[in-house]
Design an enzyme around this catalytic site. Structure first.
Site, PDB file in Angstrom:
ATOM      1  N   PHE A 146      43.306  51.787  35.936  1.00  0.00           N
ATOM      2  CA  PHE A 146      42.206  50.271  35.713  1.00  0.00           C
ATOM      3  C   PHE A 146      41.583  50.232  37.164  1.00  0.00           C
ATOM      4  CE2 PHE A 146      42.424  46.272  36.965  1.00  0.00           C
ATOM      5  CZ  PHE A 146      41.919  45.731  35.974  1.00  0.00           C
ATOM      6  N   ASP A 168      40.550  55.031  44.321  1.00  0.00           N
ATOM      7  CA  ASP A 168      40.413  53.677  43.997  1.00  0.00           C
ATOM      8  C   ASP A 168      41.627  53.129  44.713  1.00  0.00           C
ATOM      9  OD1 ASP A 168      41.413  50.793  43.401  1.00  0.00           O
ATOM     10  OD2 ASP A 168      39.786  51.150  41.249  1.00  0.00           O
ATOM     11  N   LYS A 186      42.514  44.132  46.747  1.00  0.00           N
ATOM     12  CA  LYS A 186      43.268  43.680  47.345  1.00  0.00           C
ATOM     13  C   LYS A 186      43.657  43.019  49.206  1.00  0.00           C
ATOM     14  CE  LYS A 186      44.972  43.734  42.946  1.00  0.00           C
ATOM     15  NZ  LYS A 186      43.963  44.916  41.922  1.00  0.00           N
TER      16      LYS A 186
HETATM   17  C1  PLP Z   1      43.469  44.818  40.935  1.00  0.00           C
HETATM   18  C2  PLP Z   1      42.368  47.027  41.099  1.00  0.00           C
HETATM   19  C3  PLP Z   1      41.339  46.499  40.821  1.00  0.00           C
HETATM   20  C4  PLP Z   1      40.357  45.223  40.355  1.00  0.00           C
HETATM   21  O1  PLP Z   1      40.269  44.166  41.599  1.00  0.00           O
HETATM   22  P1  PLP Z   1      39.332  42.977  41.903  1.00  0.00           P
HETATM   23  O2  PLP Z   1      39.473  42.502  42.880  1.00  0.00           O
HETATM   24  O3  PLP Z   1      40.577  42.313  40.657  1.00  0.00           O
HETATM   25  O4  PLP Z   1      38.021  43.134  40.696  1.00  0.00           O
HETATM   26  C5  PLP Z   1      40.569  47.557  40.717  1.00  0.00           C
HETATM   27  N1  PLP Z   1      41.257  48.731  41.069  1.00  0.00           N
HETATM   28  C6  PLP Z   1      42.621  48.802  41.511  1.00  0.00           C
HETATM   29  C7  PLP Z   1      44.140  50.045  41.641  1.00  0.00           C
HETATM   30  C8  PLP Z   1      43.596  47.658  41.001  1.00  0.00           C
HETATM   31  O5  PLP Z   1      45.366  47.227  41.564  1.00  0.00           O
END
Ligand code: PLP
Length: 394
Positions: free
Chosen positions: A135, A220, A249
């Site tokens: 994701f 990521d 986050k």
């Molecule tokens: C939450 C998340 C995103 C997206 O972040 P947003 O601030 O909602 O755009 C991307 N990669 C990972 C692994 C995430 O947990």
């Protein structure tokens, strides 16, 4: 009192499957709803509220900075932005920082950087290899990178150049690599698809493959970064160094901020090639700086390792007691409980009633992302609620 559920139904886009709780206040690991009912919060704003709710350090930073300077443009130098950049670089293996406003935005910057790198150093290569179950956010390129069709199908055509291969298979990455490949993008732990943790061997093999072929390794760490797994960055536990890391986050402790960090050789943007109006503004950077400093200087990483292990051990205990629990996964304060049946929604409802907030990450798995300041007594309370809830399926 307004009926907020009806207002949502009438005015808000139908994007979220919400729990029937209107949260109005938070403090530490607790939140309260409009009726004054208290909940132990193990969702933590989706792995965002690293210091819990309304931590004095965050409140003070917000207050002080909001009276000093909230926003100017990136035409000028501002101090919180540079202080946070220094803190990130001095505590990581990366050399340079760029700030945006969210995770998806940080990943977009990473894609641009990888493409520019391919153009400069790999004969125009532009493809990025990603894996199934990943994701990476909700923008068009981020959903193209995300290896889950449910996020993609309604929105095709998507940007080209993302090759999605089998999760946790080095062979799959190897055989997908061509002269068009410029980078590989992975999560240290897949959060959104249920807390999946590949082996360190896998990451080492991918790292070596990237070195041999002059590909960038993008991690990521939007969910795993800034202490969530017990070290400041999850890569520290993988035995590798990435070329690019994306964060969001937990970085701001609750305010919207994203960041891309890169090693010098991968920092290939020239002036004018990337930018942001709000990105790196003094308000969010001051809060990010205060949050990160507090984490580093107050034993928060140690607490995450110790109490996180305590939580996972307690969940293992539930697993031996309840045979419909088939797996407990995770590290630090990012963990999931896997069931052999699709009971997440019922578990969440029963926990809501008893004052515990959890995330139904899959129909057959629940996820926990409590604040990094969570104490053993909070864990004991959560476990006793879960035990009571699980008893109905015994
Ligand atoms: C939450 C998340 C995103 C997206 O972040 P947003 O601030 O909602 O755009 C991307 N990669 C990972 C692994 C995430 O947990």
């Amino acid at each position: 009192m307004s009926n907020w559920t009806e207002l949502e139904e009438k005015y808000f886009m139908r994007t979220f499957k919400r729990q029937p709780i209107v949260i109005v206040r938070g403090k530490g690991s607790r939140v309260w709803d409009e009726n004054g009912k208290e909940y132990l919060d193990f969702v933590g704003g989706w792995a965002v509220n690293s210091l819990g709710h309304c931590h004095p350090t965050i409140v003070d930073a917000l207050n002080q900075q909001s009276r000093t300077l909230i926003q100017v443009s990136n035409q000028y130098y501002t101090t919180p932005q540079l202080q946070l950049a220094e803190l990130l670089v001095e505590n990581s293996c990366l050399d340079r920082v760029f700030f945006g406003n969210s995770g998806a935005e940080a990943n977009e910057a990473a894609f641009k950087l990888a493409r520019k790198y391919g153009r400069m150093h790999r004969d125009g290569a532009y493809e990025i290899i990603t894996v199934t179950g990943s994701f990476h956010g909700r923008t068009m390129a981020a959903i193209a990178a995300t290896g889950q069709h449910k996020f993609q199908n309604p929105f095709v055509p998507l940007p080209d150049g993302f090759i999605n291969v089998e999760y946790a298979s080095f062979e799959a990455i190897k055989s997908a690599t061509t002269k068009l490949t410029c980078a590989v993008l992975l999560e240290p732990i897949q959060g959104e698809s249920g807390v999946n943790t590949p082996t360190n061997d896998y990451f080492k093999q991918v790292r070596e493959w990237c070195d041999e072929n002059n590909l960038l390794l993008l991690l990521d760490e939007i969910q795993t970064g800034i202490g969530r797994t017990g070290t400041l960055f999850a890569y520290e536990q993988l035995g590798i160094e990435p070329d690019i890391v994306t964060l969001a986050k937990g970085l701001g402790g609750g305010v919207p901020i994203g960041a891309i960090l890169a090693k010098e050789h991968a920092s290939v943007f020239e002036p004018g090639e990337h930018g942001s109006t709000f990105g790196g503004n003094p308000l969010v950077c001051a809060v990010g700086y205060a949050t990160m400093k507090f984490i580093l200087e107050n034993g928060i990483l140690e607490n995450t390792r110790e109490v996180g292990a305590y939580l996972i051990a307690a969940l293992e205990g539930l697993k031996s007691e309840f045979d419909f629990i088939t797996d407990v996964r995770g590290k630090g304060f990012l963990c999931a409980v896997q069931f052999d049946r699709e009971i997440s929604a019922d578990v969440i409802t029963a926990c809501n009633e008893r004052g515990l907030l959890l995330n139904p990450v899959k129909p057959d798995a629940i996820r926990m992302m409590p604040a990094l300041i969570t104490q053993k007594s909070d864990v004991d309370e959560a476990i006793s609620i879960l035990k009571d809830v699980f008893n109905q399926w015994k």
